[in-house]
Each structure stands twice: as C-alpha cells, then as structure tokens.
Design an enzyme around this catalytic site. Structure first.
Site, mmCIF file in Angstrom:
data_model
loop_
_atom_site.group_PDB
_atom_site.id
_atom_site.type_symbol
_atom_site.label_atom_id
_atom_site.label_comp_id
_atom_site.label_asym_id
_atom_site.label_seq_id
_atom_site.Cartn_x
_atom_site.Cartn_y
_atom_site.Cartn_z
ATOM 1 N N TYR A 91 27.758 41.910 40.828
ATOM 2 C CA TYR A 91 29.214 41.913 40.687
ATOM 3 C C TYR A 91 29.721 41.796 39.262
ATOM 4 C CZ TYR A 91 29.401 41.235 45.732
ATOM 5 O OH TYR A 91 29.265 41.391 47.087
ATOM 6 N N SER A 123 39.270 42.752 34.785
ATOM 7 C CA SER A 123 39.313 43.577 35.982
ATOM 8 C C SER A 123 40.762 43.952 36.247
ATOM 9 C CB SER A 123 38.717 42.819 37.166
ATOM 10 O OG SER A 123 39.460 41.653 37.431
ATOM 11 N N ILE A 124 40.949 44.907 37.124
ATOM 12 C CA ILE A 124 42.308 45.353 37.425
ATOM 13 C C ILE A 124 42.932 44.342 38.386
ATOM 14 C CG2 ILE A 124 43.707 47.196 38.455
ATOM 15 C CD1 ILE A 124 41.437 49.140 37.440
ATOM 16 N N GLU A 160 38.128 45.452 46.154
ATOM 17 C CA GLU A 160 39.263 44.863 46.870
ATOM 18 C C GLU A 160 40.472 44.640 45.963
ATOM 19 O OE1 GLU A 160 38.316 41.451 49.204
ATOM 20 O OE2 GLU A 160 36.571 42.363 50.125
ATOM 21 N N GLU A 261 29.631 45.238 51.700
ATOM 22 C CA GLU A 261 29.247 43.870 52.070
ATOM 23 C C GLU A 261 29.301 43.854 53.590
ATOM 24 O OE1 GLU A 261 32.167 41.148 50.505
ATOM 25 O OE2 GLU A 261 31.523 41.422 48.426
#
Ligand SMILES: *[C@@H]1O[C@H](CO)[C@@H](O)[C@H](O)[C@H]1NC(C)=O
Ligand SMILES: *[C@@H]1O[C@H](CO)[C@@H](O)[C@H](O)[C@H]1NC(C)=O
Ligand SMILES: *[C@@H]1O[C@H](CO)[C@@H](O)[C@H](O)[C@H]1NC(C)=O
Ligand SMILES: *[C@@H]1O[C@H](CO)[C@@H](O)[C@H](O)[C@H]1NC(C)=O
Ligand SMILES: *[C@@H]1O[C@H](CO)[C@@H](O)[C@H](O)[C@H]1NC(C)=O
Ligand SMILES: *[C@@H]1O[C@H](CO)[C@@H](O)[C@H](O)[C@H]1NC(C)=O
Length: 551
Positions: A91, A123-124, A160, A261
């Site tokens: 990740y 990160s966005i 996500e 996942e």
C-alpha cells in the site's frame, strides 16, 4: 531400483528448474481484453494474492515499507509461497529505500507485486481532491523506482478515493492520475506496466464507478479494476453472498477485474469458502482472482499470521483454512487468442451524469512544472518564503473573497479546472496575491497581506508566452500541460482553452484520503478497515466497529 533412480532424477531436475528462476526470468504479466496473461507463453494469470503491509504502530513514520527489509521479506515469502501466493499488494512504498533484495527474492518465488502509488501523506483526498505537481512527482518516483522489476504486475493510482455518492467528483482526479502515469511510463519507454484503481464496494455507485474508470480511450482509462469486496461472510453461496450480483454488474467491463481485498471477518475463524467460488466456473470469465486482506494480524483481526516481538511468525487458523481452500482450486485457462485486443474500443461507455454519478469525463490538466514555473516568474507580488504553510488556508480565504480564484481552483463535477490548479500551494497563493495586486492598480500597499507578501521583478521567457496567454491573466483559460521526463518532454500537450469557473479557493497539498468509508451492506466494519493506510494515517482517528478498534 530403476524407478527410484528415475524419480530422484526428476525431483532434482525440478528442484534445479525452480532454483534457476530469477527475476529476469519471471515473465511480465500483460493485459489482453478482460484478463491477465503471462507474456512468455500466453497462459492466463489469476491473482492468488495477499495484502502485505504492516501497520506503523511502533515506528516513527506514517508507514512501514514492506519491501525494504530483506530479512522480514524473505522470512514471509516462505509463508506466502506455502499458500500458493503469486501476488502481494503493498500500500505504501518508500522511494528512498532499496528494494532490490526483497524484489529479487519475491521474483525467485514467483511472486508479483501490485503497488499503490500513493502513500498516506501523498494521496488524492476525497474531501478536497486535487491532482498536483507534488502528487504526480510522488507517483512517478514510485514508477521510476519499480518499473525495472518484471514482477511488478501493476500500480494502483488510488484506493477507495470516491467511496460514496457524495464524493464521486474525486474520481476525475484519480482518472487524471491514471492518464498521466500511463503517459509517463510510455514517455520513459518503460515496460508497459498496467495502471489501475482499487474501489470500495458501494452498492449505489459501484457500477457507475467501474464504468467511469473503464471507459474512454486507451490513454486515459484504467488498465484494470480492483474492488475491495467483503460481502461473503461465513457460509454463503454464489447467490446469497452477493457475488452473483457483482458478477452480473461487471460482466461487460472490458478490462480485468479482481478483488483487490477480500475476506470478511464477521464470522471467525474465516473458512474462506468463497475461494472455490471466486476461482470457479461461475466467476472466472469475469474475475481474475483476488487478494486476501491480509497477511499480518493486527488489532483489526484480519491477519493470516501473527508476528511476535522477536519477529517470529506463527500461522493462525485463518491461514490454514485459506491454505486448504486455495490448494483446491483449478480455474480454467482462457486462451489469449480468444480475447479482443486491448486496443479495441472499450465495450464500456462512460456513465452519464445522473444523481449518483457526478464526475465529469473532462479530466483535470496534467501537472506541468514548466507551466507553474512560467506563472511564478511572471508574478510581481508573491508570498514570502517565511510564511508558514499552515497559514495558507486563511490567506486563501482572505484573498479569494476579494478576487476570483477560479484560475487556481478546480471542479471535478463541472469539469472546469483552473490553468494553475495543479501548481504548488505556494505558487497558487502567490498567483492570487498577484491578481489582487494587479486589481488594485499595483499599489504597493496591495502587496502586503499582513506582511505575508512581497514584491519581486517579473519576467517572461519566450518559451512561456504561449502558456501565459492560453491561461490568461486570471488563469481562467485552460492548458492541458505535458508529461515531462528527465531528459526531454513527451506526450501530447496543449491547450484547449475555455473559461474555467469553479468555486473559491481551497488550500491544497494533498493529504491522505481520510475518513472511513461509508455504508457497507454486509460488512460495514471491514470496509472501514480495509486500507490500513487511511486509518493509520489520520493517525488519531479511531474507527470502531463490531468491537474492533483500529488505530
Ligand atoms: C507459462 O509460464 C508461466 C510462468 O513461467 C508458468 O507458470 C506456466 O505454467 C506456463 N504455462 C504453460 C501452459 O506452460
Ligand atoms: C508495539 O508496541 C506495543 C506496546 O509497546 C507492543 O505491545 C506490541 O507488541 C508492539 N508491536 C510490535 C509489532 O512490535
Ligand atoms: C534495469 O534492468 C536491466 C536489466 O536487468 C539493467 O541492465 C538496468 O541497469 C536496470 N536499470 C535500472 C535503472 O535499474
Ligand atoms: C441481488 O440483486 C437483487 C436484485 O437487485 C436483489 O434483490 C438481491 O437482494 C441481491 N442479492 C444480494 C445477496 O445482495
Ligand atoms: C469481443 O468483441 C465482440 C464484438 O465487440 C464481442 O461480441 C465479444 O463478446 C468480445 N469477446 C470478448 C471475449 O470480450
Ligand atoms: C462544483 O460545481 C458544482 C456545480 O456548479 C457545485 O455544485 C459544486 O459545489 C462545485 N464543487 C466544488 C468543490 O466547488
């Protein structure tokens, strides 16, 4: 006698073969149609994956790079291989670490990685989505560091980010990230490494979301799609679990899809009875396997193994249940020749703007350092270096109440993006300070902002003129930007123009996607817990569900 000799010869031959498989020999995985294939022989590749990243509980950083410590990596490969693992999902990676030894050991074991390009601090952010120079730099740093390993199966440009119908516009920024990362890989002449997205499983938006990422031309669409799937809890069937509905929903997606996942833990121990269904004939035409969440046992109770304080690994019940299930599968292998070429037009059409899907197919501009540099040079009034960036938000609020800040703002719903929206927070603040200064007829008192701004001399290199005129004084025109590589510049550029609106400024810089994800019909808690990165990062937020606490 003869038989025994022959057998031992065969055994040693096999051992020999296994041991000569080296990183260079591990064939890359390629995407053709909606499936993955080994590039060496065209056999179909199913992901038998495990999520592999420890929480940073006892470390100082925001994450622990799982591929940086060769010793633990090798320790764990033995356990991963014993359960037929051929992919690990990681990740967050530290581009300053050396991953060579671990990547080699993984390759020797026939294990590929799928890596998220973001990290907790970069990160966005679904609450304030942006696609900026800083983020693009982070993404390309990871690509630069990992492209050369043939056992990199692919990259995730987001996890996500959009997670319910209130934040669908954030997907426009992720899709821009996919577009630009793909262009960068091409511009650098790297191997064609697929770039995809990992989604949550929100009933209301999941079809539109997948279509959004899978639609459009080859240059901008996702190469694969993952869904974090926690619907099958305890004993279920193909129908009762929701897998059948999901398979129906995604059957025409046109790109590979898999569980990025899975492994609901509402019923424990986890018997992993879903494995035979996922790799069975009802699903394999549509799905390419899945990644079990996760290797390490932590507070959230998703582990297959526990590691004690001496670094000793113990397998848990879940490990053994998963092992017996994954050993039983024998999925059919599709022929590469029966696939429609990846370049063929996508069967997926983009979602239309409906109540539940508000992301524009007009994507944010490519962050381009040259454009931001040109803008910065052209300014007369800029923010002082001494200003703490924590004060930027207040300064934006102040100045944007006085001038139109659309040139640095963006809106993924309307598809209007200010020409300078991808620039750094400091450049953007300077830009709007300067706008105000111009607006006030360059009165020197108009470049102050309580001592936060100062005057400088402006300059415009000839190479900048075209950019500046496309953007316009207020930045309302648009410039697409170019993907830059170290040596040269590449890929398509330039400026459709048009005016840009969008609302007032935001502070920027991207923080991690925060907050747990929404609703989840059968496993609210598990989805909340899925990406350790999110919860881990916001650090202080404790997410509680079903009696579990995750830090
Ligand atoms: C294709 O190559 C892969 C990787 O070397 C191997 O695991 C697989 O068994 C091969 N397929 C066939 C049909 O030989
Ligand atoms: C982290 O620290 C806590 C408290 O000091 C300890 O109980 C736990 O075992 C440690 N975890 C690891 C993985 O070292
Ligand atoms: C990439 O791999 C090739 C072949 O193994 C090697 O010659 C080259 O030095 C590597 N490049 C980088 C940047 O690691
Ligand atoms: C599958 O979809 C049908 C039709 O929308 C719905 O009635 C059913 O509850 C769904 N099944 C599951 C397990 O979610
Ligand atoms: C290939 O494309 C044709 C025509 O678009 C379609 O009918 C067929 O289902 C596709 N095959 C696969 C395996 O996707
Ligand atoms: C984007 O524009 C839409 C439509 O004008 C507006 O409702 C929304 O609030 C804007 N979003 C942002 C983040 O400014």
């Amino acid at each position: 006698m003869m038989g025994v000799t022959l057998k031992s010869v065969l055994v040693s031959a096999l051992v020999g073969l296994t041991s000569i498989v080296k990183a260079a020999d591990l064939p890359a995985i390629e995407v053709v149609g909606n499936k993955f294939f080994y590039s060496n022989n065209g056999s179909q590749f199913y992901i038998k994956g495990i999520a592999y990243q420890q929480n940073p509980e006892n470390s100082t950083g925001t994450f622990v790079d799982p591929l940086a410590n060769a010793e633990t990596c090798k320790r764990d490969i033995a356990y991963l291989s014993a359960i037929d693992t051929n992919v690990i999902r990681v990740y967050a990676l530290d581009v300053n670490e050396d991953h060579t030894e671990c990547m080699q050991a993984l390759a020797d074991a026939g294990i590929y990685i799928i890596a998220d390009l973001s990290q907790p601090d970069e990160s966005i952010n679904r609450k304030d989505p942006q696609w900026t120079l800083d983020l693009f730099q982070r993404y390309t740093d990871v690509v630069d560091k990992f492209h050369n390993y043939t056992n990199v199966l692919g990259f995730f440009a987001g996890n996500e980010v959009t997670n319910d119908d209130t934040n669908t516009a954030a997907s426009a920024y992720v899709k821009a990230a996919i577009r630009d990362t793909k262009a960068y890989i091409k511009a650098k002449n790297y191997r064609s490494i697929p770039v995809g997205y990992s989604s949550n499983d929100d009933d209301i938006i999941r079809v539109a979301l997948a279509d959004y990422f899978a639609c459009g031309n080859q240059d901008e669409r996702a190469d694969f799609f993952g869904i974090n799937m926690y619907e099958w809890c305890g004993t279920q069937t193909y129908q009762s679990s929701g897998y059948q509905n999901a398979t129906e929903d995604y059957k025409n997606l046109g790109i590979p899809i898999f569980f990025s996942e899975y492994g609901c833990n509402q019923v424990q121990p986890r018997r992993f009875e879903e494995v035979s269904t996922l790799f069975g004939s009802q699903m394999t035409d549509v799905w390419s396997g899945g990644i079990v969440y996760m290797y390490f046992e932590e507070e959230n109770n998703y582990g297959l193994v526990s590691v004690d304080s001496n670094g000793k690994v113990s397998t848990l019940d879940d490990y053994n249940y998963y092992k017996s299930e994954i050993k039983k599968i024998s999925p059919s292998s599709a022929s590469i020749n029966s696939q429609n070429a990846t370049g063929a037009s996508s069967p997926t059409s983009c979602p239309t703007a409906t109540d539940v899907w508000a992301a524009s197919t007009e994507l944010p501009p490519t962050p381009d350092k040259d454009i931001c540099d040109c803008m910065q040079s052209s300014l007369k009034c800029v923010v002082k270096d001494s200003v703490d960036d924590e004060d930027y938000a207040d300064l934006y609020d102040y100045v944007c109440a006085k001038v139109d800040c659309s040139g640095i703002s963006s809106n993924g719903t309307t598809g209007k993006y200010g020409a300078y929206s991808p620039c750094s927070p400091k450049e953007k603040l300077s830009f709007v300070f300067n706008l105000y200064y111009l607006d006030q007829g360059e009165s020197s008192s108009a470049c102050d902002f309580s001592g936060s701004a100062s005057l400088k001399s402006a300059s415009t290199a000839s190479s900048c003129s075209a950019y500046l005129s496309s953007a316009g004084v207020s930045g309302l025109g648009s410039i697409q930007g170019s993907v830059r590589t170290d040596t040269s510049e590449a890929t398509g550029s330039n400026g459709k123009s048009g005016s840009s609106s969008g609302s007032s400024s935001t502070s920027s810089g991207s923080s991690s996607s925060s907050s747990g994800s929404s609703d989840k019909k059968s496993a609210a808690s598990s989805v909340t817990l899925t990406a350790f990165t999110k919860a881990g990062v916001i650090g202080l937020s404790m997410i509680v569900g079903f009696g579990m606490i995750m830090i």
